[in-house]
Scaffold this active site. Structure first.
Site: not given
Length: 252
Positions: A9-10, A60-61, A153, A188-189
């Site tokens: 996720g860099a 995509d992980v 989540y 962040t996003e």
């Protein structure tokens, strides 16, 4: 010989901040994410600024076969990973279970739990073979508490908390360190992704107080991995000063 850090996720946020900080500390990097253009731009920037070697893996992980093929096809020198930062993760929606979007649930579970496991399995085996390594798992305050409408989540981040503990037990005999970092509110996003591009709604999450920024978390990760060989920080919660719990935030 330079150490190697692998960061999932860099392409933005905490992962990107870690890439910059670890490059400045003379690590070579394996950077993963879904957006190849962002990875290549970041890699070029870090190589130019720090003379850092960077391997880029765009996938995509959630896709187990892509995880395995991308990692196993790396040259042998890149499999000497010293630090794995399991950062890839996201939230989708903010709804009660009875009206939740099942596709959102699948995305969160597949990314935050299954993707975490796919990456950890491959890289932990490299570390066992190398006789060294440190795995840093990015959890969340949502892995320590459950808050209204956070249900799935929160469940995925509770799973990260449990898996972090399990990894620590499983890998301690091999001398491999395992740490979880659980941030509170980080601007962040994250919220923009949660609200599917609704920037105005995302901004409101951080109104009236000073949240953490990605570099605050990256610096904490750097502190953790720079401890002496005999020291492991198992579990760490990092919050903005104005935030006491997931939902208790002092806003002015």
């Amino acid at each position: 010989m330079a150490k190697i850090a692998l960061i999932t996720g860099a392409t933005a946020g905490i992962g990107e901040a870690c890439a910059k900080l670890f490059a400045s500390a003379k690590y070579n990097l394996i950077l993963t994410g879904r957006r190849l253009d962002r990875l290549e731009k970041l890699a070029a920037s870090l190589n130019k600024k720090y003379d850092t070697e960077v391997a880029v893996c765009a996938f995509d992980v959630r896709d187990r076969e892509q995880v395995i093929s991308n990692f196993e096809n790396l040259p042998a020198k890149w499999k000497k990973v010293d630090v794995l930062i399991n950062n890839a993760g996201l939230s989708q929606g903010l709804d009660p279970i009875q009206s939740g979007n099942v596709d959102d649930w699948d995305t969160m579970i597949d990314t935050n739990v299954k993707g975490f496991l796919y990456v950890s399995k491959v890289v932990s085996n490299w570390m066992i073979a190398n006789g060294r390594g440190h795995i840093v798992n990015i959890g969340s305050i949502a892995g320590k508490e459950v808050y209204p409408n956070g249900n799935v989540y929160c469940a995925t981040k509770h799973a990260v908390d449990a898996l972090n503990q399990g990894l620590r037990i499983d890998l301690v005999q091999h001398g491999i360190k395992v740490t979880a970092i659980h941030p509170g509110a980080v601007e962040t996003e994250f919220s923009e992704v949660r609200f599917k591009g609704d920037k105005e709604r995302a901004k409101k999450v951080y109104v009236g107080f000073e949240p953490l920024v990605a570099n605050d978390v990256a610096e904490t990760i750097m502190f953790v991995v720079s401890r002496p060989k005999h020291v492991n920080i198992n579990d760490l919660v990092i919050m903005p000063t104005a935030q006491a719990t997931a939902t208790n935030i002092v806003r002015k």
